[in-house]
Write a protein that holds these residues in place. Structure first.
Motif, PDB file in Angstrom:
ATOM      1  N   GLU A   1      23.767  69.092  28.001  1.00 59.22           N
ATOM      2  CA  GLU A   1      23.158  67.989  27.265  1.00 59.22           C
ATOM      3  C   GLU A   1      22.755  66.890  28.238  1.00 59.22           C
ATOM      4  O   GLU A   1      23.544  66.447  29.060  1.00 59.22           O
ATOM      5  CB  GLU A   1      24.139  67.431  26.241  1.00 59.22           C
ATOM      6  N   VAL A   2      21.525  66.459  28.121  1.00 55.95           N
ATOM      7  CA  VAL A   2      21.035  65.377  28.964  1.00 55.95           C
ATOM      8  C   VAL A   2      21.645  64.052  28.504  1.00 55.95           C
ATOM      9  O   VAL A   2      21.662  63.749  27.315  1.00 55.95           O
ATOM     10  CB  VAL A   2      19.506  65.284  28.907  1.00 55.95           C
ATOM     11  N   GLN A   3      22.137  63.313  29.471  1.00 55.62           N
ATOM     12  CA  GLN A   3      22.657  61.982  29.159  1.00 55.62           C
ATOM     13  C   GLN A   3      22.223  60.989  30.231  1.00 55.62           C
ATOM     14  O   GLN A   3      22.260  61.287  31.424  1.00 55.62           O
ATOM     15  CB  GLN A   3      24.183  61.989  29.061  1.00 55.62           C
ATOM     16  N   LEU A   4      21.824  59.834  29.777  1.00 52.50           N
ATOM     17  CA  LEU A   4      21.557  58.681  30.637  1.00 52.50           C
ATOM     18  C   LEU A   4      22.391  57.545  30.056  1.00 52.50           C
ATOM     19  O   LEU A   4      22.167  57.138  28.917  1.00 52.50           O
ATOM     20  CB  LEU A   4      20.081  58.316  30.639  1.00 52.50           C
ATOM     21  N   VAL A   5      23.344  57.057  30.811  1.00 52.08           N
ATOM     22  CA  VAL A   5      24.279  56.065  30.304  1.00 52.08           C
ATOM     23  C   VAL A   5      24.208  54.812  31.158  1.00 52.08           C
ATOM     24  O   VAL A   5      24.567  54.840  32.337  1.00 52.08           O
ATOM     25  CB  VAL A   5      25.708  56.624  30.275  1.00 52.08           C
ATOM     26  N   GLU A   6      23.754  53.731  30.531  1.00 54.39           N
ATOM     27  CA  GLU A   6      23.660  52.449  31.226  1.00 54.39           C
ATOM     28  C   GLU A   6      24.970  51.684  31.105  1.00 54.39           C
ATOM     29  O   GLU A   6      25.681  51.800  30.106  1.00 54.39           O
ATOM     30  CB  GLU A   6      22.536  51.588  30.650  1.00 54.39           C
ATOM     31  N   SER A   7      25.243  50.895  32.109  1.00 54.31           N
ATOM     32  CA  SER A   7      26.404  50.003  32.084  1.00 54.31           C
ATOM     33  C   SER A   7      26.133  48.827  32.996  1.00 54.31           C
ATOM     34  O   SER A   7      25.175  48.844  33.780  1.00 54.31           O
ATOM     35  CB  SER A   7      27.676  50.740  32.509  1.00 54.31           C
ATOM     36  N   GLY A   8      26.973  47.804  32.870  1.00 56.77           N
ATOM     37  CA  GLY A   8      26.872  46.664  33.766  1.00 56.77           C
ATOM     38  C   GLY A   8      26.240  45.431  33.159  1.00 56.77           C
ATOM     39  O   GLY A   8      26.171  44.384  33.806  1.00 56.77           O
ATOM     40  N   GLY A   9      25.760  45.535  31.933  1.00 58.79           N
ATOM     41  CA  GLY A   9      25.185  44.360  31.299  1.00 58.79           C
ATOM     42  C   GLY A   9      26.241  43.336  30.953  1.00 58.79           C
ATOM     43  O   GLY A   9      27.449  43.588  31.072  1.00 58.79           O
ATOM     44  N   GLY A  10      25.790  42.174  30.520  1.00 63.67           N
ATOM     45  CA  GLY A  10      26.718  41.126  30.141  1.00 63.67           C
ATOM     46  C   GLY A  10      26.034  39.789  30.044  1.00 63.67           C
ATOM     47  O   GLY A  10      24.804  39.704  30.016  1.00 63.67           O
ATOM     48  N   LEU A  11      26.856  38.755  29.991  1.00 67.72           N
ATOM     49  CA  LEU A  11      26.384  37.376  29.890  1.00 67.72           C
ATOM     50  C   LEU A  11      26.542  36.713  31.255  1.00 67.72           C
ATOM     51  O   LEU A  11      27.618  36.763  31.858  1.00 67.72           O
ATOM     52  CB  LEU A  11      27.191  36.631  28.835  1.00 67.72           C
ATOM     53  N   VAL A  12      25.473  36.098  31.719  1.00 67.89           N
ATOM     54  CA  VAL A  12      25.500  35.433  33.020  1.00 67.89           C
ATOM     55  C   VAL A  12      24.678  34.162  32.938  1.00 67.89           C
ATOM     56  O   VAL A  12      23.740  34.070  32.135  1.00 67.89           O
ATOM     57  CB  VAL A  12      24.962  36.384  34.118  1.00 67.89           C
ATOM     58  N   GLN A  13      25.028  33.189  33.744  1.00 61.20           N
ATOM     59  CA  GLN A  13      24.256  31.953  33.781  1.00 61.20           C
ATOM     60  C   GLN A  13      22.995  32.145  34.610  1.00 61.20           C
ATOM     61  O   GLN A  13      22.937  33.008  35.510  1.00 61.20           O
ATOM     62  CB  GLN A  13      25.096  30.827  34.369  1.00 61.20           C
ATOM     63  N   ALA A  14      22.004  31.329  34.319  1.00 58.61           N
ATOM     64  CA  ALA A  14      20.777  31.362  35.103  1.00 58.61           C
ATOM     65  C   ALA A  14      21.098  31.168  36.579  1.00 58.61           C
ATOM     66  O   ALA A  14      21.941  30.352  36.942  1.00 58.61           O
ATOM     67  CB  ALA A  14      19.821  30.281  34.620  1.00 58.61           C
ATOM     68  N   GLY A  15      20.431  31.965  37.406  1.00 57.81           N
ATOM     69  CA  GLY A  15      20.689  31.934  38.838  1.00 57.81           C
ATOM     70  C   GLY A  15      21.724  32.934  39.293  1.00 57.81           C
ATOM     71  O   GLY A  15      21.882  33.171  40.497  1.00 57.81           O
ATOM     72  N   GLY A  16      22.416  33.533  38.340  1.00 54.85           N
ATOM     73  CA  GLY A  16      23.450  34.499  38.663  1.00 54.85           C
ATOM     74  C   GLY A  16      22.908  35.892  38.899  1.00 54.85           C
ATOM     75  O   GLY A  16      21.688  36.117  38.920  1.00 54.85           O
ATOM     76  N   SER A  17      23.838  36.829  39.069  1.00 58.67           N
ATOM     77  CA  SER A  17      23.482  38.212  39.391  1.00 58.67           C
ATOM     78  C   SER A  17      24.246  39.189  38.513  1.00 58.67           C
ATOM     79  O   SER A  17      25.353  38.894  38.053  1.00 58.67           O
ATOM     80  CB  SER A  17      23.800  38.512  40.863  1.00 58.67           C
ATOM     81  N   LEU A  18      23.653  40.330  38.314  1.00 57.21           N
ATOM     82  CA  LEU A  18      24.291  41.464  37.667  1.00 57.21           C
ATOM     83  C   LEU A  18      23.796  42.732  38.342  1.00 57.21           C
ATOM     84  O   LEU A  18      22.679  42.761  38.861  1.00 57.21           O
ATOM     85  CB  LEU A  18      23.948  41.547  36.173  1.00 57.21           C
ATOM     86  N   ARG A  19      24.619  43.776  38.305  1.00 58.94           N
ATOM     87  CA  ARG A  19      24.177  45.083  38.764  1.00 58.94           C
ATOM     88  C   ARG A  19      24.334  46.070  37.632  1.00 58.94           C
ATOM     89  O   ARG A  19      25.442  46.300  37.153  1.00 58.94           O
ATOM     90  CB  ARG A  19      24.958  45.556  39.987  1.00 58.94           C
ATOM     91  N   LEU A  20      23.223  46.639  37.226  1.00 59.37           N
ATOM     92  CA  LEU A  20      23.237  47.668  36.204  1.00 59.37           C
ATOM     93  C   LEU A  20      23.341  49.045  36.858  1.00 59.37           C
ATOM     94  O   LEU A  20      22.824  49.264  37.950  1.00 59.37           O
ATOM     95  CB  LEU A  20      21.971  47.602  35.357  1.00 59.37           C
ATOM     96  N   SER A  21      23.990  49.943  36.144  1.00 61.08           N
ATOM     97  CA  SER A  21      24.092  51.332  36.596  1.00 61.08           C
ATOM     98  C   SER A  21      23.553  52.248  35.519  1.00 61.08           C
ATOM     99  O   SER A  21      23.699  51.975  34.329  1.00 61.08           O
ATOM    100  CB  SER A  21      25.549  51.709  36.886  1.00 61.08           C
ATOM    101  N   CYS A  22      22.949  53.334  35.955  1.00 63.41           N
ATOM    102  CA  CYS A  22      22.480  54.380  35.051  1.00 63.41           C
ATOM    103  C   CYS A  22      23.061  55.689  35.557  1.00 63.41           C
ATOM    104  O   CYS A  22      22.617  56.210  36.590  1.00 63.41           O
ATOM    105  CB  CYS A  22      20.959  54.430  35.032  1.00 63.41           C
ATOM    106  N   ALA A  23      24.046  56.198  34.840  1.00 66.84           N
ATOM    107  CA  ALA A  23      24.685  57.457  35.218  1.00 66.84           C
ATOM    108  C   ALA A  23      24.030  58.605  34.468  1.00 66.84           C
ATOM    109  O   ALA A  23      23.941  58.580  33.242  1.00 66.84           O
ATOM    110  CB  ALA A  23      26.174  57.397  34.908  1.00 66.84           C
ATOM    111  N   ALA A  24      23.558  59.595  35.216  1.00 69.18           N
ATOM    112  CA  ALA A  24      22.804  60.700  34.631  1.00 69.18           C
ATOM    113  C   ALA A  24      23.595  61.994  34.688  1.00 69.18           C
ATOM    114  O   ALA A  24      24.375  62.225  35.619  1.00 69.18           O
ATOM    115  CB  ALA A  24      21.480  60.863  35.362  1.00 69.18           C
ATOM    116  N   SER A  25      23.376  62.838  33.702  1.00 67.83           N
ATOM    117  CA  SER A  25      23.987  64.160  33.691  1.00 67.83           C
ATOM    118  C   SER A  25      23.143  65.097  32.852  1.00 67.83           C
ATOM    119  O   SER A  25      22.313  64.656  32.048  1.00 67.83           O
ATOM    120  CB  SER A  25      25.424  64.095  33.149  1.00 67.83           C
TER     121      SER A  25
END
Length: 126
Positions: A1-25
């Motif tokens: 089964e094909v899966q694409l699973v995102e993670s890493g989102g959230g709430l951040v203040q302007a000027g901040g950083s986030l790293r999103l991940s996409c795990a595939a299988s």
């Protein structure tokens, strides 16, 4: 089964950083480009970035150039989106996607793509 699973989102203040991940299988990750898209309420989905598998070439939407960086780790079947200098207008649901069933160029970038993850919410407060 094909899966694409995102993670890493959230709430951040302007000027901040986030790293999103996409795990595939469920498919040969090394053979396909992977893209990141986003959709804000009331707006159309837009391409954020994508990365090919053949040569690692990348594409960025105009609104994120110079702030976001896409990368992939084929050993981990994962694509990352490093988002810096975030702005309130970056608030959206972020999706990763791949062109698995379309035939033709499997490294098409920035799309079209036909397999999508469930999305991860990114909220940037002012």
């Amino acid at each position: 089964e094909v899966q694409l699973v995102e993670s890493g989102g959230g709430l951040v203040q302007a000027g901040g950083s986030l790293r999103l991940s996409c795990a595939a299988s469920g498919f040969t990750f090394d053979d396909y480009a992977i893209g990141w898209f986003r959709q804000a309420p009331g707006k159309e989905r837009e391409v954020v970035s994508c990365i090919s598998s053949s040569d690692g070439s990348t594409y960025y939407g105009d609104s994120v150039k110079g702030r976001f960086t896409i990368s992939r780790d084929n050993a981990k079947n994962t694509v990352y989106l490093q988002m810096n200098s975030l702005k309130p207008e970056d608030t959206a649901v972020y999706y990763c996607a791949a062109p698995l069933g379309l035939g033709g160029d499997s490294n098409r970038c920035p799309g079209p793509y036909d397999y999508w993850g469930q999305g991860t919410q990114v909220t940037v407060s002012s």
